[in-house]
Design a protein around this motif. Structure first.
Motif, PDB file in Angstrom:
ATOM      1  N   GLU A  79       0.812  -1.213   0.000  1.00  5.43           N
ATOM      2  CA  GLU A  79       0.000   0.000   0.000  1.00  5.43           C
ATOM      3  C   GLU A  79       0.851   1.271   0.000  1.00  5.43           C
ATOM      4  O   GLU A  79       0.549   2.249   0.677  1.00  5.43           O
ATOM      5  CB  GLU A  79      -0.984  -0.004   1.165  1.00  5.43           C
ATOM      6  N   LEU A  80       1.936   1.262  -0.789  1.00  3.04           N
ATOM      7  CA  LEU A  80       2.815   2.421  -0.873  1.00  3.04           C
ATOM      8  C   LEU A  80       2.232   3.441  -1.842  1.00  3.04           C
ATOM      9  O   LEU A  80       1.671   3.087  -2.871  1.00  3.04           O
ATOM     10  CB  LEU A  80       4.207   1.991  -1.350  1.00  3.04           C
ATOM     11  N   LYS A  81       2.403   4.706  -1.514  1.00  5.61           N
ATOM     12  CA  LYS A  81       1.889   5.800  -2.341  1.00  5.61           C
ATOM     13  C   LYS A  81       2.947   6.900  -2.433  1.00  5.61           C
ATOM     14  O   LYS A  81       3.836   6.996  -1.604  1.00  5.61           O
ATOM     15  CB  LYS A  81       0.626   6.398  -1.720  1.00  5.61           C
ATOM     16  N   GLY A  82       2.831   7.727  -3.458  1.00 10.97           N
ATOM     17  CA  GLY A  82       3.668   8.913  -3.603  1.00 10.97           C
ATOM     18  C   GLY A  82       5.158   8.627  -3.595  1.00 10.97           C
ATOM     19  O   GLY A  82       5.643   7.723  -4.284  1.00 10.97           O
ATOM     20  N   GLU A  83       5.888   9.426  -2.819  1.00 10.21           N
ATOM     21  CA  GLU A  83       7.350   9.305  -2.760  1.00 10.21           C
ATOM     22  C   GLU A  83       7.802   7.954  -2.227  1.00 10.21           C
ATOM     23  O   GLU A  83       8.811   7.411  -2.678  1.00 10.21           O
ATOM     24  CB  GLU A  83       7.951  10.430  -1.903  1.00 10.21           C
ATOM     25  N   ASP A  84       7.046   7.383  -1.279  1.00 12.08           N
ATOM     26  CA  ASP A  84       7.411   6.066  -0.740  1.00 12.08           C
ATOM     27  C   ASP A  84       7.372   5.018  -1.851  1.00 12.08           C
ATOM     28  O   ASP A  84       8.251   4.166  -1.955  1.00 12.08           O
ATOM     29  CB  ASP A  84       6.470   5.650   0.397  1.00 12.08           C
ATOM     30  N   ARG A  85       6.359   5.099  -2.710  1.00 18.74           N
ATOM     31  CA  ARG A  85       6.243   4.151  -3.825  1.00 18.74           C
ATOM     32  C   ARG A  85       7.385   4.357  -4.823  1.00 18.74           C
ATOM     33  O   ARG A  85       7.988   3.407  -5.292  1.00 18.74           O
ATOM     34  CB  ARG A  85       4.889   4.282  -4.519  1.00 18.74           C
ATOM     35  N   LYS A  86       7.666   5.627  -5.156  1.00 22.85           N
ATOM     36  CA  LYS A  86       8.754   5.925  -6.097  1.00 22.85           C
ATOM     37  C   LYS A  86      10.077   5.366  -5.593  1.00 22.85           C
ATOM     38  O   LYS A  86      10.836   4.758  -6.342  1.00 22.85           O
ATOM     39  CB  LYS A  86       8.897   7.438  -6.285  1.00 22.85           C
ATOM     40  N   THR A  87      10.366   5.605  -4.318  1.00 20.55           N
ATOM     41  CA  THR A  87      11.612   5.128  -3.723  1.00 20.55           C
ATOM     42  C   THR A  87      11.661   3.606  -3.743  1.00 20.55           C
ATOM     43  O   THR A  87      12.673   3.013  -4.116  1.00 20.55           O
ATOM     44  CB  THR A  87      11.745   5.646  -2.274  1.00 20.55           C
ATOM     45  N   PHE A  88      10.555   2.969  -3.354  1.00 17.90           N
ATOM     46  CA  PHE A  88      10.513   1.504  -3.360  1.00 17.90           C
ATOM     47  C   PHE A  88      10.727   0.960  -4.763  1.00 17.90           C
ATOM     48  O   PHE A  88      11.501   0.032  -4.970  1.00 17.90           O
ATOM     49  CB  PHE A  88       9.179   0.988  -2.806  1.00 17.90           C
ATOM     50  N   MET A  89      10.030   1.522  -5.746  1.00 13.31           N
ATOM     51  CA  MET A  89      10.142   1.047  -7.129  1.00 13.31           C
ATOM     52  C   MET A  89      11.569   1.190  -7.639  1.00 13.31           C
ATOM     53  O   MET A  89      12.104   0.277  -8.273  1.00 13.31           O
ATOM     54  CB  MET A  89       9.166   1.804  -8.039  1.00 13.31           C
ATOM     55  N   ALA A  90      12.207   2.315  -7.367  1.00 14.90           N
ATOM     56  CA  ALA A  90      13.582   2.527  -7.815  1.00 14.90           C
ATOM     57  C   ALA A  90      14.509   1.482  -7.212  1.00 14.90           C
ATOM     58  O   ALA A  90      15.332   0.881  -7.913  1.00 14.90           O
ATOM     59  CB  ALA A  90      14.052   3.933  -7.448  1.00 14.90           C
ATOM     60  N   THR A  91      14.358   1.229  -5.929  1.00 20.98           N
ATOM     61  CA  THR A  91      15.194   0.234  -5.242  1.00 20.98           C
ATOM     62  C   THR A  91      14.904  -1.165  -5.761  1.00 20.98           C
ATOM     63  O   THR A  91      15.824  -1.936  -6.051  1.00 20.98           O
ATOM     64  CB  THR A  91      14.951   0.283  -3.717  1.00 20.98           C
ATOM     65  N   CYS A  92      13.637  -1.486  -5.904  1.00 24.68           N
ATOM     66  CA  CYS A  92      13.231  -2.809  -6.372  1.00 24.68           C
ATOM     67  C   CYS A  92      13.767  -3.078  -7.780  1.00 24.68           C
ATOM     68  O   CYS A  92      14.274  -4.166  -8.063  1.00 24.68           O
ATOM     69  CB  CYS A  92      11.700  -2.921  -6.354  1.00 24.68           C
ATOM     70  N   LEU A  93      13.673  -2.104  -8.653  1.00 28.86           N
ATOM     71  CA  LEU A  93      14.098  -2.289 -10.040  1.00 28.86           C
ATOM     72  C   LEU A  93      15.617  -2.388 -10.175  1.00 28.86           C
ATOM     73  O   LEU A  93      16.119  -2.966 -11.142  1.00 28.86           O
ATOM     74  CB  LEU A  93      13.561  -1.163 -10.925  1.00 28.86           C
ATOM     75  N   LYS A  94      16.358  -1.840  -9.207  1.00 29.56           N
ATOM     76  CA  LYS A  94      17.823  -1.899  -9.240  1.00 29.56           C
ATOM     77  C   LYS A  94      18.364  -3.229  -8.726  1.00 29.56           C
ATOM     78  O   LYS A  94      19.506  -3.571  -8.999  1.00 29.56           O
ATOM     79  CB  LYS A  94      18.425  -0.758  -8.415  1.00 29.56           C
ATOM     80  N   LYS A  95      17.538  -3.969  -7.973  1.00 28.03           N
ATOM     81  CA  LYS A  95      17.984  -5.251  -7.414  1.00 28.03           C
ATOM     82  C   LYS A  95      18.353  -6.209  -8.557  1.00 28.03           C
ATOM     83  O   LYS A  95      17.678  -6.252  -9.570  1.00 28.03           O
ATOM     84  CB  LYS A  95      16.890  -5.903  -6.571  1.00 28.03           C
ATOM     85  N   ALA A  96      19.400  -6.984  -8.328  1.00 29.85           N
ATOM     86  CA  ALA A  96      19.806  -7.975  -9.333  1.00 29.85           C
ATOM     87  C   ALA A  96      18.767  -9.087  -9.395  1.00 29.85           C
ATOM     88  O   ALA A  96      18.225  -9.497  -8.379  1.00 29.85           O
ATOM     89  CB  ALA A  96      21.169  -8.557  -8.972  1.00 29.85           C
ATOM     90  N   ALA A  97      18.498  -9.527 -10.585  1.00 32.05           N
ATOM     91  CA  ALA A  97      17.487 -10.591 -10.781  1.00 32.05           C
ATOM     92  C   ALA A  97      18.014 -11.930 -10.337  1.00 32.05           C
ATOM     93  O   ALA A  97      19.145 -12.212 -10.283  1.00 32.05           O
ATOM     94  CB  ALA A  97      17.060 -10.643 -12.230  1.00 32.05           C
TER      95      ALA A  97
END
Length: 97
Positions: A79-97
């Motif tokens: 249930e992340l919104k706004g800046e919290d969601r942006k930060t989470f998405m950036a971190t999540c997408l940078k993680k190695a697969a």
């Protein structure tokens, strides 16, 4: 350090999701994005889960698109919104697969 240990099993678990579980995640993300609650959400989820897969099913997505969809589903679950969601998405997408 404990967070690092928790992240790997979650990533492994995501890889083992059945198509129905993936569909449920996608429907859940859509319902959350639309701000649906209560009976309206139940109806939407029911219809969404019954619907035929879209022409661009997850099988047709690039690895980056799949990762983005998975991160988005996880963010919606938290249930992340706004800046919290942006930060989470950036971190999540940078993680190695």
């Amino acid at each position: 350090m404990a967070d690092c240990l928790k992240a790997k099993p979650a990533a492994e678990e995501a890889k083992k999701m059945t198509p129905q579980q993936q569909k449920m995640g996608t429907c859940n993300t859509e319902a959350t994005g639309k701000g649906l609650k209560g009976d309206e959400r139940k109806t939407f989820m029911s219809n969404c889960l019954k619907a035929e897969p879209a022409a661009t099913d997850k099988k047709d997505l690039t690895p980056q698109q799949k990762k983005m969809a998975d991160c988005s589903t996880e963010a919606a679950g938290k249930e992340l919104k706004g800046e919290d969601r942006k930060t989470f998405m950036a971190t999540c997408l940078k993680k190695a697969a």
